[in-house]
Design a protein around this motif. Structure first.
Motif, PDB file in Angstrom:
ATOM      1  N   ALA A 236       0.844  -1.098  -0.291  1.00  0.00           N
ATOM      2  CA  ALA A 236       0.346  -0.565  -0.009  1.00  0.00           C
ATOM      3  C   ALA A 236       1.267   1.200   0.217  1.00  0.00           C
ATOM      4  O   ALA A 236       2.221   0.981   0.616  1.00  0.00           O
ATOM      5  CB  ALA A 236      -1.410  -0.329   1.014  1.00  0.00           C
ATOM      6  N   TYR A 237       0.220   2.307  -0.533  1.00  0.00           N
ATOM      7  CA  TYR A 237       1.087   3.808  -0.822  1.00  0.00           C
ATOM      8  C   TYR A 237       0.694   4.270  -0.237  1.00  0.00           C
ATOM      9  O   TYR A 237      -0.768   4.455  -1.119  1.00  0.00           O
ATOM     10  CB  TYR A 237       1.838   3.399  -2.394  1.00  0.00           C
ATOM     11  N   ILE A 238       1.471   5.674   0.214  1.00  0.00           N
ATOM     12  CA  ILE A 238      -0.034   7.108  -0.139  1.00  0.00           C
ATOM     13  C   ILE A 238      -0.002   7.707  -1.476  1.00  0.00           C
ATOM     14  O   ILE A 238       1.226   7.001  -2.186  1.00  0.00           O
ATOM     15  CB  ILE A 238       0.613   8.304   0.905  1.00  0.00           C
ATOM     16  N   ASP A 239      -0.890   8.439  -1.639  1.00  0.00           N
ATOM     17  CA  ASP A 239      -1.280   8.845  -2.940  1.00  0.00           C
ATOM     18  C   ASP A 239      -0.023   9.410  -3.732  1.00  0.00           C
ATOM     19  O   ASP A 239       0.285   8.988  -5.102  1.00  0.00           O
ATOM     20  CB  ASP A 239      -1.948   9.758  -3.677  1.00  0.00           C
ATOM     21  N   SER A 240       0.425  10.188  -3.512  1.00  0.00           N
ATOM     22  CA  SER A 240       1.757  11.375  -3.290  1.00  0.00           C
ATOM     23  C   SER A 240       3.064  10.465  -4.826  1.00  0.00           C
ATOM     24  O   SER A 240       3.665  10.954  -4.934  1.00  0.00           O
ATOM     25  CB  SER A 240       2.293  11.892  -2.366  1.00  0.00           C
TER      26      SER A 240
ATOM     27  N   LYS B 255       2.400   7.178  -5.286  1.00  0.00           N
ATOM     28  CA  LYS B 255       1.966   5.671  -6.556  1.00  0.00           C
ATOM     29  C   LYS B 255       2.518   6.157  -7.925  1.00  0.00           C
ATOM     30  O   LYS B 255       2.305   7.114  -8.194  1.00  0.00           O
ATOM     31  CB  LYS B 255       0.133   5.959  -6.429  1.00  0.00           C
TER      32      LYS B 255
END
Length: 122
Positions: A58-62, A64
């Motif tokens: 999982a990643y933060i949007d910034s 990805k």
């Protein structure tokens, strides 16, 4: 005692690449989730990416599409491949892991690395 040792930080140009590593050492019985956090100057610490024992990420949007988290289970190591970094990715990056030293749940703790500086600059 269990320790997390990070490496790979430094200066990188925007659009370049950098790979962070974090190795767990000591009496490691099992490693559950692992992740990378960062703290930029004047900002709160934020979670960047996580990877479970099963390999789910999982990643933060910034980040990805630019950063990739992975694990080497045999070496108790987690990586963060940083591609096309931006100026705003400049921060101290911290490794985090939930590690058990034995079968008992009382031997499970949350561990942190010492942090590694990543500076994105031209």
């Amino acid at each position: 005692q269990v320790q997390l040792v990070e490496s790979g930080g430094g200066l990188v140009q925007p659009g370049g690449s950098l790979r962070l590593s974090c190795a767990a050492s000591g009496p490691v019985f099992a490693i559950y989730a692992m992740g990378w956090y960062r703290r930029a100057p004047g900002k709160q610490r934020e979670l960047v990416a996580t990877i479970t024992s099963g390999g789910d990420t999982a990643y933060i949007d910034s980040v990805k599409g630019r950063f990739t988290i992975s694990r080497d289970y045999g070496r108790n190591t987690v990586f963060l491949q940083m591609n096309s970094p931006k100026l705003e990715d400049t921060a101290v990056y911290y490794c985090n892991a939930v590690i058990s030293r034995g079968l008992s749940t009382t031997l499970r703790d949350n561990y942190w690395g010492q942090g590694t500086q990543v500076t994105v600059s031209s």
